[in-house]
Design an enzyme around this catalytic site. Structure first.
Site, PDB file in Angstrom:
ATOM      1  N   TYR A   1     -44.623-100.225  19.044  1.00 20.91           N
ATOM      2  CA  TYR A   1     -43.554 -99.217  19.051  1.00 20.91           C
ATOM      3  C   TYR A   1     -44.084 -97.891  18.507  1.00 20.91           C
ATOM      4  O   TYR A   1     -43.868 -96.826  19.115  1.00 20.91           O
ATOM      5  CB  TYR A   1     -42.373 -99.708  18.217  1.00 20.91           C
ATOM      6  CG  TYR A   1     -41.233 -98.723  18.150  1.00 20.91           C
ATOM      7  CD1 TYR A   1     -40.344 -98.602  19.211  1.00 20.91           C
ATOM      8  CD2 TYR A   1     -41.042 -97.918  17.036  1.00 20.91           C
ATOM      9  CE1 TYR A   1     -39.291 -97.695  19.162  1.00 20.91           C
ATOM     10  CE2 TYR A   1     -39.999 -97.012  16.979  1.00 20.91           C
ATOM     11  CZ  TYR A   1     -39.130 -96.915  18.039  1.00 20.91           C
ATOM     12  OH  TYR A   1     -38.102 -96.007  17.988  1.00 20.91           O
TER      13      TYR A   1
ATOM     14  N   SER B   1     -39.757 -90.549  17.693  1.00 24.29           N
ATOM     15  CA  SER B   1     -39.346 -91.186  16.447  1.00 24.29           C
ATOM     16  C   SER B   1     -40.357 -90.834  15.361  1.00 24.29           C
ATOM     17  O   SER B   1     -41.508 -90.518  15.661  1.00 24.29           O
ATOM     18  CB  SER B   1     -39.323 -92.700  16.668  1.00 24.29           C
ATOM     19  OG  SER B   1     -39.283 -93.390  15.458  1.00 24.29           O
TER      20      SER B   1
END
Length: 114
Positions: free
Chosen positions: A41, A9
């Site tokens: 994350y 990501s």
């Protein structure tokens, strides 16, 4: 030839939101008092990129490659289901982002495309 595909990501860029400005493995796992889901994350996505790069280096010459694929930004999955703020952000960004199917196609191309 074979491929290992790691789903990453753009969030990896935000791993420096912590006070230390770097990923310190000695601090992992974070104690509850210092845990922030967005930072965790981002750091996990940075670790996936480092893993893919190192795995690719170790597999050099074997016919197996390790790749990292970014399916797109803010794809409307259930990742944000427990955060009202993130649900709002995902809703507002949805017209400008890929669909779940488009994001999956990116990863599938990395896994199977030539």
């Amino acid at each position: 030839p074979s491929r290992v595909v790691v789903v990453s990501s753009h969030a990896h860029r935000f791993h420096t939101l912590s006070e230390s400005k770097r990923l310190d493995f000695a601090l992992l796992p974070y104690p509850e008092s210092h845990y922030w889901p967005a930072l965790a994350y981002a750091q996990s996505k940075l670790c996936l990129l480092v893993f893919a790069q190192e795995l690719n280096r170790r597999l050099a010459g074997t016919g197996v490659t390790a790749n990292a694929a970014n399916p797109g930004n803010m794809i409307p999955t259930n990742l944000a289901r427990n955060s009202c703020l993130y649900r709002i952000l995902f809703f507002l960004a949805q017209p400008f982002t890929k669909s779940v199917e488009q994001g999956a196609a990116t990863v599938m191309f990395c896994a199977a495309g030539d």
